[in-house]
Design an enzyme around this catalytic site. Structure first.
Site, short mmCIF file in Angstrom:
data_model
loop_
_atom_site.label_atom_id
_atom_site.label_comp_id
_atom_site.label_asym_id
_atom_site.label_seq_id
_atom_site.Cartn_x
_atom_site.Cartn_y
_atom_site.Cartn_z
N GLY A 22 0.81 -1.21 0.00
CA GLY A 22 0.00 0.00 0.00
C GLY A 22 0.83 1.26 0.00
O GLY A 22 0.30 2.36 -0.07
N VAL A 24 4.20 3.69 -1.52
CA VAL A 24 4.59 4.16 -2.84
C VAL A 24 5.56 3.20 -3.52
O VAL A 24 5.52 3.02 -4.74
CB VAL A 24 5.19 5.59 -2.76
CG1 VAL A 24 6.46 5.60 -1.92
CG2 VAL A 24 5.46 6.16 -4.14
N ASP A 25 6.45 2.57 -2.77
CA ASP A 25 7.48 1.73 -3.38
C ASP A 25 6.89 0.49 -4.05
O ASP A 25 7.18 0.20 -5.21
CB ASP A 25 8.51 1.32 -2.33
CG ASP A 25 9.23 2.51 -1.72
OD1 ASP A 25 9.47 3.48 -2.46
OD2 ASP A 25 9.54 2.47 -0.52
N LEU A 45 -0.69 -8.70 2.30
CA LEU A 45 -0.83 -9.56 3.46
C LEU A 45 -1.41 -8.78 4.64
O LEU A 45 -0.86 -7.75 5.02
CB LEU A 45 0.53 -10.15 3.86
CG LEU A 45 1.24 -10.97 2.80
CD1 LEU A 45 2.57 -11.49 3.36
CD2 LEU A 45 0.38 -12.13 2.32
N CYS A 113 10.22 -11.06 9.60
CA CYS A 113 9.06 -10.94 8.72
C CYS A 113 9.45 -11.25 7.28
O CYS A 113 8.75 -11.97 6.57
CB CYS A 113 8.46 -9.54 8.82
SG CYS A 113 6.99 -9.30 7.80
N GLY A 137 9.09 -4.08 -3.41
CA GLY A 137 9.55 -2.70 -3.50
C GLY A 137 10.73 -2.39 -2.62
O GLY A 137 10.99 -1.22 -2.31
N CYS A 210 5.44 -2.24 12.60
CA CYS A 210 4.06 -2.21 12.10
C CYS A 210 3.02 -2.68 13.11
O CYS A 210 1.89 -2.20 13.11
CB CYS A 210 3.95 -3.03 10.81
SG CYS A 210 4.18 -4.81 11.04
#
Length: 397
Positions: A22, A24-25, A45, A113, A137, A210
């Protein structure tokens, strides 16, 4: 004839799964590949309960990110799937994160992760969908070697390079992974996003862990490992009690701020003794480290690891993501490996990664790495004598 992804065949005959966070990369990664004619499939995910982080700036993989990824996929006209990986993420990343802190370590959850979820489970899903490669990305690159295998190399944008977090990638995974942004800078990526008309062109970069929506990682640790938040003593190198703390998980090796004790000279955390719940502090020179031991070493350099390091291998290592690579020697065999830091380093913490490179700067090749098990620091006394002592290895109860 190879296409832009180093694969045989035309782009339109090549399916590529793109890991879409989600941001930009990953959005530009999907847009680039779509513009080149590839059969692109986007996968996002869902890794944790997004409620608290849905609209918070700077949070990676939050609920808003899923919405953004879906919008980008719709604009590009590509299939997009959201997969529920909450249970797997909790077991592989969050639980290990809390356990590591409870053991006196300072973990890097992004590495786990990438290793277990993105380059493990997601890569398997990409294969099941018939994809030839999985593209992400990340700011890192891979290069085809003479034998047809691939090497992992640092990104062109040194300020964005993410090679430190990808050291655990295996050779087999590298053969299946592609990193289209590795030769670009962040400003170039944002400009491409504008050209593609993507709404995420000016979206903030993720900055936090996150799954810690409040930014207070101790909230997670206190819930999963309450013993890590039990009070204890703050002592000096001689065992003299200087104060009290409210949980070892609040501290990391090299920490100076937040100790809550008065002293004539600056004091730093030099050891976390889990068995006695003691935080040991000392002068800055007590943090100096020249030798560290590693666990879970991954080798993606040439040949076999034990053969490469039998007589000692001269290379460069990074012991923290924010620090540049420095000269070192790697030695060991049969799963037991040790790194000698030529110039020494301060504040080396167990749980962090020690990543191997073949050069100190530029487009260096990543040779692998391991997690820091322990460090031997050197405490220089006022008489000028050096007293070696193992101060950075967590003592487990």
């Amino acid at each position: 004839m190879l296409n832009s992804l180093d694969l045989e065949g035309r782009p339109e005959d090549t399916r590529v799964v793109v890991a879409m966070s989600g941001g930009v990369d990953s959005s530009v990664t999907a847009a680039l590949l779509k513009s080149e004619g590839y059969d692109v499939v986007g996968i996002t995910l869902q890794l944790y309960d997004h409620g608290a982080a849905t609209h918070r700036k700077g949070a990676c993989c939050a609920g808003q990110d899923i919405h953004d990824a879906r919008n980008v996929a719709e604009r590009l006209g590509i299939p997009h799937y959201v997969l529920d990986y909450e249970d797997r993420f909790r077991e592989s990343v969050i639980d290990n994160f809390a356990a590591s802190y409870a053991s006196g370590e300072t973990p890097v959850p992004c590495i786990e992760c990438n290793r277990a979820i993105k380059f493990g489970d997601l890569l398997k899903t990409a294969r099941e969908l018939g994809a030839s490669v999985l593209a992400t990305g990340h700011y890192v690159a891979s290069r085809r070697l003479a034998d047809g295998s691939r090497a992992l190399v640092c990104a062109a944008d040194a300020d964005r390079d993410q090679s430190y977090f990808l050291f655990a990638t295996t050779r087999e995974q590298l053969d299946y992974l592609r990193f289209p942004l590795g030769d670009m800078t962040k400003p170039e990526v944002r400009e491409l996003a504008r050209r593609f008309g993507l709404e995420v062109a000016d979206k903030h970069d993720s900055q936090d862990i996150c799954f810690v929506p409040t930014g207070r990682y101790t909230d997670i640790i206190g819930k999963l490992r309450p013993n890590a938040m039990e009070p204890g003593e703050i002592v000096d190198l001689n065992g003299r009690v200087l104060g009290a703390h409210q949980g070892i998980a609040n501290y990391t090796i090299g920490q100076r701020k937040g100790l809550g004790i008065a002293a004539g000279a600056p004091l730093y955390v030099v050891k976390l003794d889990v068995a006695t719940r003691r935080v040991v502090v000392g002068p800055r020179e007590a943090l100096r480290t020249h030798r560290i031991t590693l666990r879970e070493v991954n080798w993606i350099g040439d040949g076999v690891l034990d053969a490469a390091v039998r007589d000692g291998l001269e290379l460069f290592v990074r012991v923290r993501s924010t620090r540049p690579p420095q000269p070192a020697w790697l030695r060991g065999a049969d799963g037991q490996y040790e790194v000698e830091l030529v110039a020494g380093e301060e504040g080396v913490s167990p749980g962090q990664a020690c990543v191997f490179y073949d050069a100190a700067s530029g487009r260096a090749r990543v040779l692998g790495g391991g997690f820091i098990q322990s460090a031997v620091a050197e405490s220089r006394t006022t008489a000028g004598l050096v007293r070696p002592q193992r101060v950075a290895e967590p003592v487990r109860g």
